[in-house]
Enzyme design. Structure first.
Site, mmCIF file in Angstrom:
data_model
loop_
_atom_site.group_PDB
_atom_site.id
_atom_site.type_symbol
_atom_site.label_atom_id
_atom_site.label_comp_id
_atom_site.label_asym_id
_atom_site.label_seq_id
_atom_site.Cartn_x
_atom_site.Cartn_y
_atom_site.Cartn_z
ATOM 1 C CG ASN A 1 37.868 1.865 -29.679
ATOM 2 O OD1 ASN A 1 38.433 2.490 -30.581
ATOM 3 N ND2 ASN A 1 37.214 2.468 -28.697
ATOM 4 C CD1 TRP A 2 43.026 -1.429 -32.033
ATOM 5 C CD2 TRP A 2 44.181 -0.765 -33.842
ATOM 6 N NE1 TRP A 2 43.378 -2.553 -32.730
ATOM 7 C CE2 TRP A 2 44.099 -2.176 -33.854
ATOM 8 C CE3 TRP A 2 44.858 -0.128 -34.887
ATOM 9 C CZ2 TRP A 2 44.656 -2.958 -34.861
ATOM 10 C CZ3 TRP A 2 45.417 -0.903 -35.888
ATOM 11 C CH2 TRP A 2 45.325 -2.304 -35.870
ATOM 12 C CE LYS A 3 39.567 3.149 -25.706
ATOM 13 N NZ LYS A 3 39.038 3.516 -24.416
ATOM 14 C CG HIS B 1 33.660 4.606 -27.586
ATOM 15 N ND1 HIS B 1 34.302 5.344 -26.621
ATOM 16 C CD2 HIS B 1 34.062 3.318 -27.419
ATOM 17 C CE1 HIS B 1 35.074 4.529 -25.906
ATOM 18 N NE2 HIS B 1 34.950 3.291 -26.372
ATOM 19 C CD GLU C 1 37.303 6.666 -24.937
ATOM 20 O OE1 GLU C 1 37.731 6.588 -26.090
ATOM 21 O OE2 GLU C 1 37.571 5.822 -24.050
ATOM 22 C CD GLU D 1 32.503 -0.171 -25.095
ATOM 23 O OE1 GLU D 1 33.393 -1.010 -25.207
ATOM 24 O OE2 GLU D 1 32.643 1.014 -25.440
ATOM 25 N N GLY E 1 38.436 1.649 -19.505
ATOM 26 C CA GLY E 1 39.778 2.153 -19.242
ATOM 27 C C GLY E 1 40.087 2.327 -17.762
ATOM 28 C CB SER F 1 38.284 -3.071 -17.569
ATOM 29 O OG SER F 1 38.493 -1.677 -17.407
ATOM 30 N N GLY G 1 39.271 -2.181 -25.541
ATOM 31 C CA GLY G 1 40.105 -1.000 -25.777
ATOM 32 C C GLY G 1 41.562 -1.331 -25.493
ATOM 33 N N GLY G 2 42.011 -1.029 -24.284
ATOM 34 C CA GLY G 2 43.422 -1.170 -23.891
ATOM 35 C C GLY G 2 44.045 -2.503 -24.275
#
Ligand code: PEP
Length: 252
Positions: free
Chosen positions: A10-12, A96, A98, A168, A174, A214, A235-236
């Site tokens: 997920n590149w956000k 998600h 967020e 998640e 994150g 993470s 993600g990251g």
């Protein structure tokens, strides 16, 4: 039962256009040997058409990070499921954390989006997960059960195999704090139990449940060793070619 094993990034809201192209090209160079593992990327929506075209026959599938539940309308800034389908993405990330916690998306909206995605022919990747205070209050399983039940409300059994769930925990996204493999496995089992109660054992056994929060090359091996973890949503660590590829390769 063998379930689909999915490694999703997920590149956000990260990457310029050129960086996004370099990232996906870098990933596709080194996935020839991953067997039945499936790779999915969720780039920013403005790049989808080009990324989809670059990914044709590469072994990488593409998804959109969010959709609206209406087909069209006066919803400035939103993207409909039909529009996503039109640019040939396969998946839609829905709910998600967020979206739920920064943009206040509700369980009912998540359900509407799941229905709208399926109707448009997209495959939903539905995210569920508890907040830190919910975990500390011992409510994790209740929260995730409610999110899962509502997400699947009025979804016919024939569509369930099109849906992927991502557990998640919000406190792990994150933050660098990964859920222990036992916590993740317990939560995945509980989600599978919820799906079994609503549908049946075979359906629940067949659904892929990804862990997200993470995930890194250093912790993927022990997470992926768990029976109920059928892949990861990253993600990251999906923003760098090497760390995303390492996650895919280290997972056995
Ligand atoms: C995510 O955004 O879905 C996620 C899991 O992020 P991270 O891997 O950075 O925790």
């Amino acid at each position: 039962m063998s379930r689909r094993q999915i490694f999703a990034g997920n590149w956000k809201m990260y990457k310029t256009y050129n960086e996004a192209v370099d990232l996906v090209k870098g990933i596709m160079k080194d996935i020839a040997d991953i067997g039945s593992k499936e790779v999915v990327v969720f780039p920013p929506a403005v790049y989808l058409r080009d990324i989809v075209s670059l990914c044709k026959n590469s072994g990488i599938d593409v998804g959109i990070q969010n959709i609206h539940f209406e087909k069209e309308g006066a919803f400035t800034g939103e993207i409909s499921p039909l529009m996503a389908k039109d640019v040939e993405v396969r998946y839609a990330l829905i709910g998600h954390s967020e979206r739920r916690h920064v943009f206040h998306e509700t369980d009912d909206e998540v359900n509407k989006k799941v229905k709208a995605a399926l109707e448009a022919g997209l495959e939903p990747v539905v995210c569920v997960g508890e907040l830190l205070e919910e975990r500390e209050a011992g409510k994790s399983e209740d929260v995730v059960r409610r999110q899962t039940e509502v997400a699947f409300k009025d979804i016919d059994i024939k569509f369930v195999q099109k849906i992927i769930i991502a557990y998640e925990p919000v406190w792990a996204i994150g933050t660098g704090k990964v859920a222990t493999p036992d916590i993740a496995d317990t939560m995945h089992k509980s989600i599978r139990e919820t799906v079994k109660k609503k549908y049946n054992e075979k359906t629940a056994d067949g659904i892929s449940i990804l862990y997200g929060g993470s995930v890194k090359p250093e912790n993927i091996a022990e997470l992926y060793a768990k029976d109920n973890i059928d892949g990861v949503l990253v993600g990251g660590a999906s923003l760098k070619i090497k760390s995303f590829l390492d996650i895919i390769h280290v997972a056995q």
